[in-house]
Write an enzyme that holds these catalytic residues in place. Structure first.
Site, short mmCIF file in Angstrom:
data_model
loop_
_atom_site.label_atom_id
_atom_site.label_comp_id
_atom_site.label_asym_id
_atom_site.label_seq_id
_atom_site.Cartn_x
_atom_site.Cartn_y
_atom_site.Cartn_z
N ASP A 147 0.83 -1.20 0.00
CA ASP A 147 0.00 0.00 0.00
C ASP A 147 0.87 1.26 0.00
OD1 ASP A 147 -2.66 1.37 0.46
OD2 ASP A 147 -1.54 2.07 2.20
N GLU A 180 1.07 -0.47 -5.21
CA GLU A 180 0.03 0.55 -5.39
C GLU A 180 0.75 1.86 -5.72
OE1 GLU A 180 -3.73 2.67 -3.11
OE2 GLU A 180 -1.77 2.51 -2.17
#
Length: 692
Positions: free
Chosen positions: A348, A403
């Site tokens: 993330d 990401e």
């Protein structure tokens, strides 16, 4: 330039396969100096680790840090608390006496304690009993803390307060994995899920529920990978798991570590890969149950001052240059690989990590100067390279996904080429495009050229995960694709006992088409967020003060699919057919599609990939009879997937028994062509029929 061992530019460091990277992306040749510098930093950091401890031992530091029960009944305790004057352990085992057990100070801010077994050979600290660290700072403050290495914490009251629970089950209660890891998928089809919302009931769902009820659905749908979010413990449930407080603790709100192990083992038995959504880009700023101010200073695990704070996320930022921070994070990855058997990670917040300004309030034009130079956080980049290198060293078939919205070149190239080492990046522009189109454009104004550009605009040689809608779009304040398409009529006209309204008809049709064209054209992998496969209505809203702590919207209403009178079943069946058709033909693992037609007036897309022909007619009212389409491979073709099939809520306007024969007539840049019928708002996949 050295075409044999790598490229040399401004440094003696050789990047072994940099020439391959340059051949794939010639634009980076002007930036090989930057690539070599970060590769040199990575190489030196890795060499230091190997010389001091070896990566094998360094990455398994969880065996030595924290509070660990040993086979002989002793309990070994070790912490890194550089700002401490003294460290103590207390708990139910010593009647909470504050000064009962003092750690011994070691080198480099380390503190150690060994508790001998009791007379009967059992550990002094009982399994599931509460414990706590007391840290005495140099200004004689006494801080109550949870070890950063704690593997189990539990919420003890409605205010979110967490307590550290000693997890040390007896040998007889340890979970033993029954199934080997499955074979790495060639075509990655990801079912992204949140365990807590994976139930129709308004409550926090469990690992056990997910194992028993959700995994069979995932398998039935035809996905081959589950990506679990919100597993790392987070005190605030409504953070969606992105404000992590306890990095080594799998969230206890869903159940025990053993139940998570069983979930992953069961998934492996079904042939499903399991990825963890790992959050190493930042940490929750909580003090009592998090990492923040662990030793009384703001610089223990994080940068001090403003560099250590993310202004938008209101969270703390790691100091990736610190040896013990690297130990903590690298070991955290290895922990989930070994203890739980995760098969890889979705990282993330990568874009936030790699730029000093965290890419706040700016976009990226694609100019390569945006990806190199002083704006890059080299320490973060080196950590990501080191992490990918470690993961692939100890689990070669692991999958890692970045990401990253910036499109940084080399993100998904091997470390040996000077890349960051990820396997895939998320194609984050695609879901933004679909929402923008649905919000702002009439159907007759859809721009086929723009859709084509967004779906195919990715770096050559770097793999992408395509998805039609993100989990963020499901949150309160936004809408899912289904809700943008059908809105309030989902409440009144999704039953087959009601007439099919134009809005529902359009919504069901476009929901299928958007997902199929994203699947076929948008990347080398595909992702769906739990529930969106069947057009989940409404939004996702976790219990919080603003909604009276309600769980009404913090759930996935699978009962809607199971009700045979509701039209949700059509979307569910189409999604399953789409995944299973890909399993048969493997277009995700194939090279990028050849798009032969993107006609803005007709609203028609035609492209070939993996030997199959994709046909889309997005026109809101015009169907085309005898429509000529180009195709490279001659022969007899059949329809293998049709969004207009009545089984998927369509109108059955194509006869599946009809076969289509090519003519040696060049068309749209292809050597052959054939005539087809393209009903409005429908999509088809055709494949060669080799039967007599």
């Amino acid at each position: 330039m050295d075409s044999g061992d790598g490229l040399k530019s401004g440094s003696n460091m050789v990047v072994p396969d940099l020439q391959t990277f340059v051949e794939i992306d010639p634009y980076i040749e002007n930036f090989t100096g930057d690539i070599k510098r970060r590769y040199e930093m990575f190489s030196k950091t890795k060499a230091r680790i190997e010389a001091a401890e070896t990566m094998e031992k360094f990455s398994q530091s969880y065996n030595h840090f924290g509070v660990k029960g040993k086979p002989d009944g002793s309990v070994h305790c070790k912490e890194w608390v550089p700002g401490a004057k003294a460290v103590y352990l207390r708990g139910a085992f010593n009647n909470w006496e504050r000064w009962g057990y003092s750690y011994e100070k070691k080198e480099f801010g380390k503190w150690e304690l060994v508790l001998p077994p009791k007379d009967d050979g059992s550990p002094m600290i009982e399994h599931l009993s509460e414990i706590m660290l007391i840290i005495q700072t140099h200004d004689d403050q006494y801080l109550e803390r949870i070890s950063p290495w704690a593997t189990y914490v539990q919420q003890f009251d409605n205010h979110g307060t967490y307590k550290w629970i000693f997890w040390n089950p007896p040998q007889s209660e340890l979970y033993h994995f029954k199934n080997p890891r499955p074979k790495k998928p060639k075509s990655l089809r990801i079912y992204e899920a949140h365990v807590g919302i994976a139930s129709s009931e308004p409550k926090v769902a469990s690992y056990k529920n997910f194992t028993d009820t959700v995994l069979p659905r995932v398998k039935e749908l035809g996905y081959n990978c589950v990506q679990l979010m919100a597993i790392m413990e987070h005190a605030y449930y409504a953070s969606f798991g992105y404000q992590v407080t306890n990095f080594f603790a799998a969230s206890s709100r869903y159940g025990t570590p053993t139940e998570l192990q069983e979930l992953i083992d069961t998934a492996h038995g079904m042939g499903l890969y399991v990825l963890l959504d790992v959050v190493h880009s930042h940490a929750c700023k909580n003090v009592l149950d998090g990492l923040n101010m662990f030793d009384g200073t703001d610089s223990c695990f994080f940068h001090s001052g403003s560099r250590g704070v993310h202004s938008q996320w209101d969270s703390r930022l790691f100091n990736y240059s610190e040896w013990e921070v690297l130990r903590f994070l690298i070991s955290n990855l290895r922990w989930y690989m070994e203890e739980y058997k995760f098969d890889g990670f979705r990282f993330d917040g990568v874009t936030s990590m790699i730029y000093h300004d965290h890419a706040i309030s700016r976009g990226f034009s694609g100019d390569y100067h945006e990806y190199f130079g002083l704006q890059m956080d080299m320490e973060s980049l080196v950590y990501l390279i080191l992490a990918n290198d470690m993961i692939k060293t100890f689990l070669p078939d692991a999958i890692t996904i970045a990401e990253d919205v910036s499109g940084m070149p080399g993100m998904c190239r091997p470390v040996s080429e000077g890349g960051i080492g990820f396997d895939y990046r998320l194609a984050m522009a695609i879901p933004d495009q679909w929402i923008k189109i649905l919000k702002e454009a009439r159907d007759e104004d859809w721009d086929m050229e723009h859709i084509f550009h967004t779906l195919t605009n990715r770096r050559h040689g770097e793999l992408c995960i395509a998805y039609a809608e993100s989990h963020d779009q499901a949150l309160v304040g936004d809408k899912s694709l289904a809700f943008w398409l059908m809105d309030k009529e989902m409440y009144t006209h999704m039953s087959e006992s009601t007439h099919l309204t134009p809005i529902i008809d359009r919504g069901i049709s476009l929901h299928k088409m958007i997902r199929l064209i994203t699947h076929g054209l948008g990347g080398e992998g595909y992702l769906n967020f739990i529930g969106n496969e069947f057009g989940h209505p409404e939004w996702l809203d976790f219990p919080r003060a603003g909604n009276n702590s309600s769980y009404h919207y913090a759930r996935r209403q699978f009962h809607l699919v199971d009700d045979n009178m509701l039209r949700y079943k059509f979307l569910y069946k189409f999604d399953s057919a789409m995944q299973n058709t890909e399993e048969t033909y493997g277009w995700l693992a194939a090279t990028q599609a050849y798009v032969s037609r993107k006609h803005n007036g007709d609203k028609v897309f035609v492209f070939e990939r993996a030997g199959v022909l994709f046909l889309f007619n997005f026109h809101h009212s015009q169907s085309f009879t005898g429509y000529r389409v180009g195709v490279q491979n001659p022969g007899k073709y059949k329809i293998v997937l049709d969004s207009d099939d009545s089984e998927y809520g369509g109108h059955n306007r194509n006869d599946k028994s009809v076969r289509f024969f090519t003519e040696r007539m060049a068309f749209d840049g292809r050597e052959h062509s054939m005539l087809v019928y393209l009903p409005c708002r429908s999509a088809m996949i055709m494949a060669k029929d080799d039967s007599d």
